[in-house]
Design a protein around this motif. Structure first.
Motif, mmCIF file in Angstrom:
data_model
loop_
_atom_site.group_PDB
_atom_site.id
_atom_site.type_symbol
_atom_site.label_atom_id
_atom_site.label_comp_id
_atom_site.label_asym_id
_atom_site.label_seq_id
_atom_site.Cartn_x
_atom_site.Cartn_y
_atom_site.Cartn_z
ATOM 1 N N ASN A 124 51.694 -37.379 13.603
ATOM 2 C CA ASN A 124 50.766 -37.129 12.499
ATOM 3 C C ASN A 124 51.004 -38.187 11.420
ATOM 4 O O ASN A 124 52.109 -38.729 11.319
ATOM 5 N N LYS A 125 49.990 -38.456 10.642
ATOM 6 C CA LYS A 125 50.100 -39.476 9.594
ATOM 7 C C LYS A 125 51.309 -39.193 8.706
ATOM 8 O O LYS A 125 51.504 -38.075 8.232
ATOM 9 N N GLY A 126 52.132 -40.241 8.529
ATOM 10 C CA GLY A 126 53.291 -40.138 7.649
ATOM 11 C C GLY A 126 54.475 -39.388 8.235
ATOM 12 O O GLY A 126 55.451 -39.138 7.533
ATOM 13 N N GLN A 127 54.404 -39.028 9.528
ATOM 14 C CA GLN A 127 55.497 -38.278 10.143
ATOM 15 C C GLN A 127 56.059 -39.027 11.351
ATOM 16 O O GLN A 127 55.449 -39.969 11.850
ATOM 17 N N LYS A 128 57.206 -38.585 11.813
ATOM 18 C CA LYS A 128 57.807 -39.155 13.016
ATOM 19 C C LYS A 128 57.158 -38.560 14.260
ATOM 20 O O LYS A 128 56.647 -37.445 14.227
ATOM 21 N N GLU A 129 57.257 -39.305 15.342
ATOM 22 C CA GLU A 129 56.725 -38.847 16.618
ATOM 23 C C GLU A 129 57.482 -37.604 17.091
ATOM 24 O O GLU A 129 58.696 -37.523 16.958
ATOM 25 N N LYS A 130 56.734 -36.633 17.645
ATOM 26 C CA LYS A 130 57.312 -35.397 18.180
ATOM 27 C C LYS A 130 56.737 -35.138 19.572
ATOM 28 O O LYS A 130 55.615 -35.543 19.874
ATOM 29 N N ILE A 131 57.512 -34.429 20.371
ATOM 30 C CA ILE A 131 57.008 -34.024 21.693
ATOM 31 C C ILE A 131 55.963 -32.935 21.506
ATOM 32 O O ILE A 131 56.195 -31.948 20.818
ATOM 33 N N SER A 132 54.791 -33.154 22.115
ATOM 34 C CA SER A 132 53.745 -32.131 22.112
ATOM 35 C C SER A 132 53.990 -31.133 23.230
ATOM 36 O O SER A 132 53.776 -29.942 23.068
ATOM 37 N N GLY A 133 54.383 -31.648 24.388
ATOM 38 C CA GLY A 133 54.631 -30.777 25.524
ATOM 39 C C GLY A 133 54.804 -31.555 26.806
ATOM 40 O O GLY A 133 54.528 -32.759 26.869
ATOM 41 N N THR A 134 55.254 -30.856 27.812
ATOM 42 C CA THR A 134 55.464 -31.417 29.134
ATOM 43 C C THR A 134 54.608 -30.606 30.100
ATOM 44 O O THR A 134 54.728 -29.387 30.153
ATOM 45 N N TYR A 135 53.756 -31.306 30.849
ATOM 46 C CA TYR A 135 52.747 -30.637 31.658
ATOM 47 C C TYR A 135 52.671 -31.239 33.054
ATOM 48 O O TYR A 135 53.151 -32.340 33.305
ATOM 49 N N LYS A 136 52.011 -30.537 33.950
ATOM 50 C CA LYS A 136 51.825 -30.972 35.326
ATOM 51 C C LYS A 136 50.407 -31.515 35.508
ATOM 52 O O LYS A 136 49.487 -31.123 34.783
ATOM 53 N N PHE A 137 50.254 -32.387 36.503
ATOM 54 C CA PHE A 137 48.924 -32.936 36.775
ATOM 55 C C PHE A 137 48.773 -33.300 38.245
ATOM 56 O O PHE A 137 49.750 -33.549 38.951
ATOM 57 N N VAL A 138 47.510 -33.333 38.665
ATOM 58 C CA VAL A 138 47.094 -33.861 39.964
ATOM 59 C C VAL A 138 45.926 -34.780 39.665
ATOM 60 O O VAL A 138 44.981 -34.387 38.963
ATOM 61 N N GLN A 139 45.994 -36.001 40.161
ATOM 62 C CA GLN A 139 44.900 -36.954 39.943
ATOM 63 C C GLN A 139 44.470 -37.518 41.296
ATOM 64 O O GLN A 139 45.309 -37.912 42.098
ATOM 65 N N VAL A 140 43.175 -37.556 41.501
ATOM 66 C CA VAL A 140 42.617 -38.135 42.715
ATOM 67 C C VAL A 140 42.015 -39.482 42.344
ATOM 68 O O VAL A 140 41.148 -39.565 41.467
ATOM 69 N N TRP A 141 42.516 -40.516 43.005
ATOM 70 C CA TRP A 141 42.072 -41.881 42.770
ATOM 71 C C TRP A 141 41.206 -42.346 43.937
ATOM 72 O O TRP A 141 41.549 -42.124 45.097
ATOM 73 N N GLN A 142 40.106 -43.013 43.616
ATOM 74 C CA GLN A 142 39.263 -43.613 44.649
ATOM 75 C C GLN A 142 39.485 -45.123 44.635
ATOM 76 O O GLN A 142 39.485 -45.742 43.569
ATOM 77 N N LEU A 143 39.669 -45.677 45.813
ATOM 78 C CA LEU A 143 39.751 -47.128 45.964
ATOM 79 C C LEU A 143 38.414 -47.608 46.512
ATOM 80 O O LEU A 143 38.023 -47.253 47.628
ATOM 81 N N LYS A 144 37.706 -48.374 45.700
ATOM 82 C CA LYS A 144 36.401 -48.870 46.116
ATOM 83 C C LYS A 144 36.258 -50.300 45.621
ATOM 84 O O LYS A 144 36.491 -50.579 44.433
ATOM 85 N N ASP A 145 35.898 -51.183 46.530
ATOM 86 C CA ASP A 145 35.734 -52.596 46.208
ATOM 87 C C ASP A 145 36.982 -53.182 45.544
ATOM 88 O O ASP A 145 36.899 -53.985 44.612
ATOM 89 N N GLY A 146 38.144 -52.722 46.007
ATOM 90 C CA GLY A 146 39.407 -53.241 45.504
ATOM 91 C C GLY A 146 39.840 -52.694 44.156
ATOM 92 O O GLY A 146 40.850 -53.129 43.611
ATOM 93 N N LEU A 147 39.096 -51.734 43.606
ATOM 94 C CA LEU A 147 39.419 -51.172 42.293
ATOM 95 C C LEU A 147 39.776 -49.693 42.421
ATOM 96 O O LEU A 147 39.096 -48.944 43.116
ATOM 97 N N TRP A 148 40.821 -49.282 41.720
ATOM 98 C CA TRP A 148 41.225 -47.883 41.671
ATOM 99 C C TRP A 148 40.551 -47.221 40.476
ATOM 100 O O TRP A 148 40.625 -47.730 39.359
ATOM 101 N N LYS A 149 39.865 -46.112 40.752
ATOM 102 C CA LYS A 149 39.218 -45.354 39.681
ATOM 103 C C LYS A 149 39.581 -43.882 39.806
ATOM 104 O O LYS A 149 39.657 -43.338 40.906
#
Length: 164
Positions: A124-149
């Motif tokens: 937050n403005k004028g404050q030190k960085e703090k941990i917001s949280g630790t979370y899990k994720f799954v991401q699906v990436w497509q490889l098309k024409d040599g690019l990962w999206k």
């Protein structure tokens, strides 16, 4: 055990493994892992620095973002609006991948799935960085024409995992 039976089992196992190896994706597992780590790093470097032009390059037009608390958001336009609003607030948010948690698996003929845990920090403005949280994720990436999206994201564990 009869040696003929043992030989048959071993031979069948080798033949089966060889046939599956021929059907595997064209990217070697180590190369796939490195490619996804790189794409993830570039995506979230852009996120961390509010570089919306670079961030957008990694997002598919039909992105589906599933969030356990926020629900479903569909489309790159909604994702980009969310990022722009977050950056306009002036509170800095930073994402950090917990590398030891990362799994990368091929999706034949499409790309890869990335599974892991990440930690978010906020300042937050004028404050030190703090941990917001630790979370899990799954991401699906497509490889098309040599690019990962990024095609699909599932972000969860927001009510289960809390920062220290």
């Amino acid at each position: 055990m009869n040696y003929k039976i043992l030989f048959f089992i071993l031979f069948t196992g080798l033949f089966t493994n060889a046939s599956f190896a021929q059907k595997s994706p064209s990217i070697a597992p180590d190369s796939l892992y490195k490619a996804i780590v790189k794409a993830d790093s570039l995506l979230f470097n852009a996120f961390n620095n509010c570089d919306t032009l670079t961030y957008r390059k990694f997002i598919k037009d039909d992105l589906e973002f599933y969030h356990d608390l926020g629900g479903l958001a569909v489309g790159a336009d909604i994702e980009m609006l969310s990022i722009k609003e977050m950056c306009a607030r002036g509170n800095h948010i930073r994402r950090e991948l917990i590398k030891s948690s990362l799994e990368v698996h091929p999706l034949k003929g499409y790309g890869a799935v990335e599974i892991g845990i990440h930690r978010f920090y906020h300042t937050n403005k004028g404050q030190k960085e703090k941990i917001s949280g630790t979370y899990k994720f799954v991401q699906v990436w497509q490889l098309k024409d040599g690019l990962w999206k990024l095609a699909r994201v599932i972000s969860y564990g927001h009510d289960e995992m809390h920062s220290d």
